[in-house]
Design an enzyme around this catalytic site. Sequence first.
Site, PDB file in Angstrom:
ATOM      1  N   ASP A 197       0.847  -1.190   0.000  1.00  0.00           N
ATOM      2  CA  ASP A 197       0.000   0.000   0.000  1.00  0.00           C
ATOM      3  C   ASP A 197       0.879   1.233   0.000  1.00  0.00           C
ATOM      4  OD1 ASP A 197       0.573   0.862   2.743  1.00  0.00           O
ATOM      5  OD2 ASP A 197      -0.624  -0.853   3.382  1.00  0.00           O
TER       6      ASP A 197
ATOM      7  N   LYS B 164      -6.597   0.214  -2.259  1.00  0.00           N
ATOM      8  CA  LYS B 164      -5.587   1.068  -1.643  1.00  0.00           C
ATOM      9  C   LYS B 164      -5.428   2.328  -2.486  1.00  0.00           C
ATOM     10  CE  LYS B 164      -4.555  -1.912   1.576  1.00  0.00           C
ATOM     11  NZ  LYS B 164      -4.734  -1.636   3.024  1.00  0.00           N
TER      12      LYS B 164
ATOM     13  N   ASP C 132      -8.633   3.088   0.993  1.00  0.00           N
ATOM     14  CA  ASP C 132      -7.775   2.995   2.176  1.00  0.00           C
ATOM     15  C   ASP C 132      -6.458   3.698   1.889  1.00  0.00           C
ATOM     16  OD1 ASP C 132      -6.202   2.243   4.321  1.00  0.00           O
ATOM     17  OD2 ASP C 132      -6.556   0.092   4.111  1.00  0.00           O
TER      18      ASP C 132
ATOM     19  N   GLU D 231     -10.480   5.029   4.594  1.00  0.00           N
ATOM     20  CA  GLU D 231      -9.877   4.363   5.760  1.00  0.00           C
ATOM     21  C   GLU D 231      -8.488   4.942   6.018  1.00  0.00           C
ATOM     22  OE1 GLU D 231     -10.324   0.166   5.555  1.00  0.00           O
ATOM     23  OE2 GLU D 231      -8.488  -0.249   6.658  1.00  0.00           O
TER      24      GLU D 231
ATOM     25  N   GLU E 167      -7.089   0.113  12.688  1.00  0.00           N
ATOM     26  CA  GLU E 167      -6.137  -0.997  12.699  1.00  0.00           C
ATOM     27  C   GLU E 167      -4.826  -0.631  13.382  1.00  0.00           C
ATOM     28  OE1 GLU E 167      -5.560  -0.992   8.173  1.00  0.00           O
ATOM     29  OE2 GLU E 167      -3.682  -1.801   8.881  1.00  0.00           O
TER      30      GLU E 167
ATOM     31  N   ASP F  21      -8.811  -4.273  15.558  1.00  0.00           N
ATOM     32  CA  ASP F  21      -7.841  -5.261  15.089  1.00  0.00           C
ATOM     33  C   ASP F  21      -7.633  -6.233  16.251  1.00  0.00           C
ATOM     34  OD1 ASP F  21      -5.157  -5.513  13.025  1.00  0.00           O
ATOM     35  OD2 ASP F  21      -4.955  -6.321  15.046  1.00  0.00           O
TER      36      ASP F  21
ATOM     37  N   HIS G 145     -10.634  -4.647  10.951  1.00  0.00           N
ATOM     38  CA  HIS G 145      -9.471  -4.866  10.101  1.00  0.00           C
ATOM     39  C   HIS G 145      -9.079  -6.336  10.184  1.00  0.00           C
ATOM     40  CE1 HIS G 145      -4.929  -5.096   9.769  1.00  0.00           C
ATOM     41  NE2 HIS G 145      -5.271  -4.619   8.600  1.00  0.00           N
TER      42      HIS G 145
END
Lengths: 439, 439
Positions: free
Chosen positions: B25, B220, B248, B274, B300, B323, B350
């Site tokens: 990412d 991503k 994200d 996100e 997360e 998470d 997550h």
Amino acid sequence: MSQTVTDFEVHDIRFPTSEQLDGSDAMNTDPDYSAAYVVLGTDTGGAQGHGFCFTIGRGNDVMAAAIETLRTHLVGRPVPRDAAALGALYRELTHDSQLRWLGPEKGVMHMAAGAVVNAAWDLAAKLAGQPVWQFLAGMTPQELVSLVDFRYLTDALTPDEALALLRAAEPGRAERTERLLAEGYPAYTTSPGWLGYDDDKLVRLAEEAVADGFTQIKLKVGADLDDDIRRLALARTAVGPGIRIAVDANQRWDVAAAVEWMRALAPYDPYWIEEPTSPDDVLGHAAVRAGQPVKVATGEHVANRVVFKQLLQADAVDFVQIDAARVAGVNENLAILLLAAKYGVPVCPHAGGVGLCELVQHLSMFDYVAVSGSREDRVIEYVDHLHEHFADPVVIRDGHYVAPRTPGFSARMLPDSIAAHIYPRGPVWQARLTAEETH
Amino acid sequence: MSQTVTDFEVHDIRFPTSEQLDGSDAMNTDPDYSAAYVVLGTDTGGAQGHGFCFTIGRGNDVMAAAIETLRTHLVGRPVPRDAAALGALYRELTHDSQLRWLGPEKGVMHMAAGAVVNAAWDLAAKLAGQPVWQFLAGMTPQELVSLVDFRYLTDALTPDEALALLRAAEPGRAERTERLLAEGYPAYTTSPGWLGYDDDKLVRLAEEAVADGFTQIKLKVGADLDDDIRRLALARTAVGPGIRIAVDANQRWDVAAAVEWMRALAPYDPYWIEEPTSPDDVLGHAAVRAGQPVKVATGEHVANRVVFKQLLQADAVDFVQIDAARVAGVNENLAILLLAAKYGVPVCPHAGGVGLCELVQHLSMFDYVAVSGSREDRVIEYVDHLHEHFADPVVIRDGHYVAPRTPGFSARMLPDSIAAHIYPRGPVWQARLTAEETH
């Protein structure tokens, strides 16, 4: 001449301070003051850089392991000597994406980066022949701005705003340097106030603090309200009305409890309440500040510049308490000094522990010379423990830190002290561990 | 029968995922998905508890060292089997004052506590003969409240309020358990969206996701705006208008950049953004949420319940992304589920990484049965990597997680997988490290 980092030594050093209850507070009842210590070796005429994290015992080995992961970022690389190289090193250590996952930018991995960054500053300042405060104060505003990672800060402080702040402080640098060398920087002492000390020791040490020229002391609170009232009243009687008495709860309370407790202590005129609640609780600190009359201070456990930014944005604190070894070293503390200057909030560093006084004095002195330009309402914490283990220990004179003149960051621990306190194989620990086994 | 924890094994397990750019990412460009893995052994008929932290490569050894420091809190002690014992263990691990200094309650040391707490839950649920979600859902509201550490939470959620929430959800538990066993729990998939994948792979995987029954996918974003617009448009065309596409940014932006970028992506109807900025930046998330039209999700990398509390207090998020292995285990995630329920914010966990899907499904299923009582607007992330290494891998059917029926936390990794991937001496790594040396 080749200038390369050739060596990277890491030591797990611990002092058995829990035996005397030095350093005991409402949350930390039996600390063994410790340092995960790193030494950068070079091929530059034997020059070394020293840095460390402070812990209170168990887990110091985890810190040492975290520092070890940074070895490959240093060894075999050029010695970072100027703002450009020191900025690049800081970014590289905090932006290693695999290691960043362990935080990000908080806790063990972030403190480890701080130890290594600070060791690099110690080395660079030594090579420049200056103490770190003066090495920093000799950099141009542009160089200083280049040291900072503005990621996540620009809603509160942009590089241009930082540059303007630093330029505004530039004209007075020489004059303030002279005043600093002549007068030193104000200190306050926490030595009387540890929770493990009895009333007699508290009163005796409080009286000694005033006799020694301190105008502010600090007491630990938060375990028992009646005890706190009695101790604060005793201290107030001992020092008289003209001396500031700060109190420190070491994160003991929830918001409502902090408000209630401090309303009860307010009649004894505490100067600030330090760490009333979780260091992560920006909104909680703002609520505590709004809910009772005593000023609010925090920072020794604040994880990074992003949380400091929010404490300032939310009007949550009256004093910013930087710690030299909690965030990612000089560079991140420079960001925090700039944020505090932007918001007009005085920086009063946390110190004590192992070598934290030695380090942080440089940051406050630099702040006075080149950032905030002021010592007003600013004091550096002083605790009279463990300085004898350092090669260039702090000097306190008449309640002030004397500006260090030795090149570097005052971070070098004496070789005999290191050897004696290595955990668990140093003789100080071997004797204790053998005694425990015999029991 | 004696029931004692007799063994505490820790493994540094790494998978060379960076070779395929799985998991890539905008911030994490070359992750080697890893687990610092702990196995609690007992004298109770060979029962074991399995737990782990997830990391992305370097530093997994630091996590393993952190887990090691907790050994003495377990070995030789009674096996924790009920709410009282599991609550006490969690408090003991997170309140060890010397280790707490390394956080507090964040980063390496906190994740290590989470791994051990989760291993204890795995063990307790196995001994109870139930999967963790059902073991939790069988506890009384009082028992559940006793699992939580309310320190620093009471300005947002008191024990009495938590008790009332849990009691309100009590009547429907049996019916929701039946529905869960029949229908499963909604999932979304991130598999199409890694930044390292080319457009063809993105489109193919997005089409496959819809064919497989998913109603939400995730891409991503954050490296390059033009790329993001192109990829989002391609994905929108591939999946059609009825499928939710979350995006994200993995903490890539400052506040202003997040607002600007999301305004540019908004025409392509992203479902949520996100991690637009630092996970520590409560006020920043609130500003991003107020400044652009797309819903905001994070969690997360949120360090602990105190930061989640503030995200909710500040109206900073539309979705809470717990998470399973970032905070201090089941107990702290229960606190976060209760906070989210109090504020009426859906929890969308997550997952991915190593074993995070396996763990976190239990928490969402428990939330549905006994806390929020709802699956509306709730989805668990699903990533189709590395499940083959687990003894009780997640089962996805028609875009839903099938409720696990095997006792425990689905946390046990296969012995052959562990042996092959131990770093650096396992054969998978020996082959690679030898090849690197030969280069």
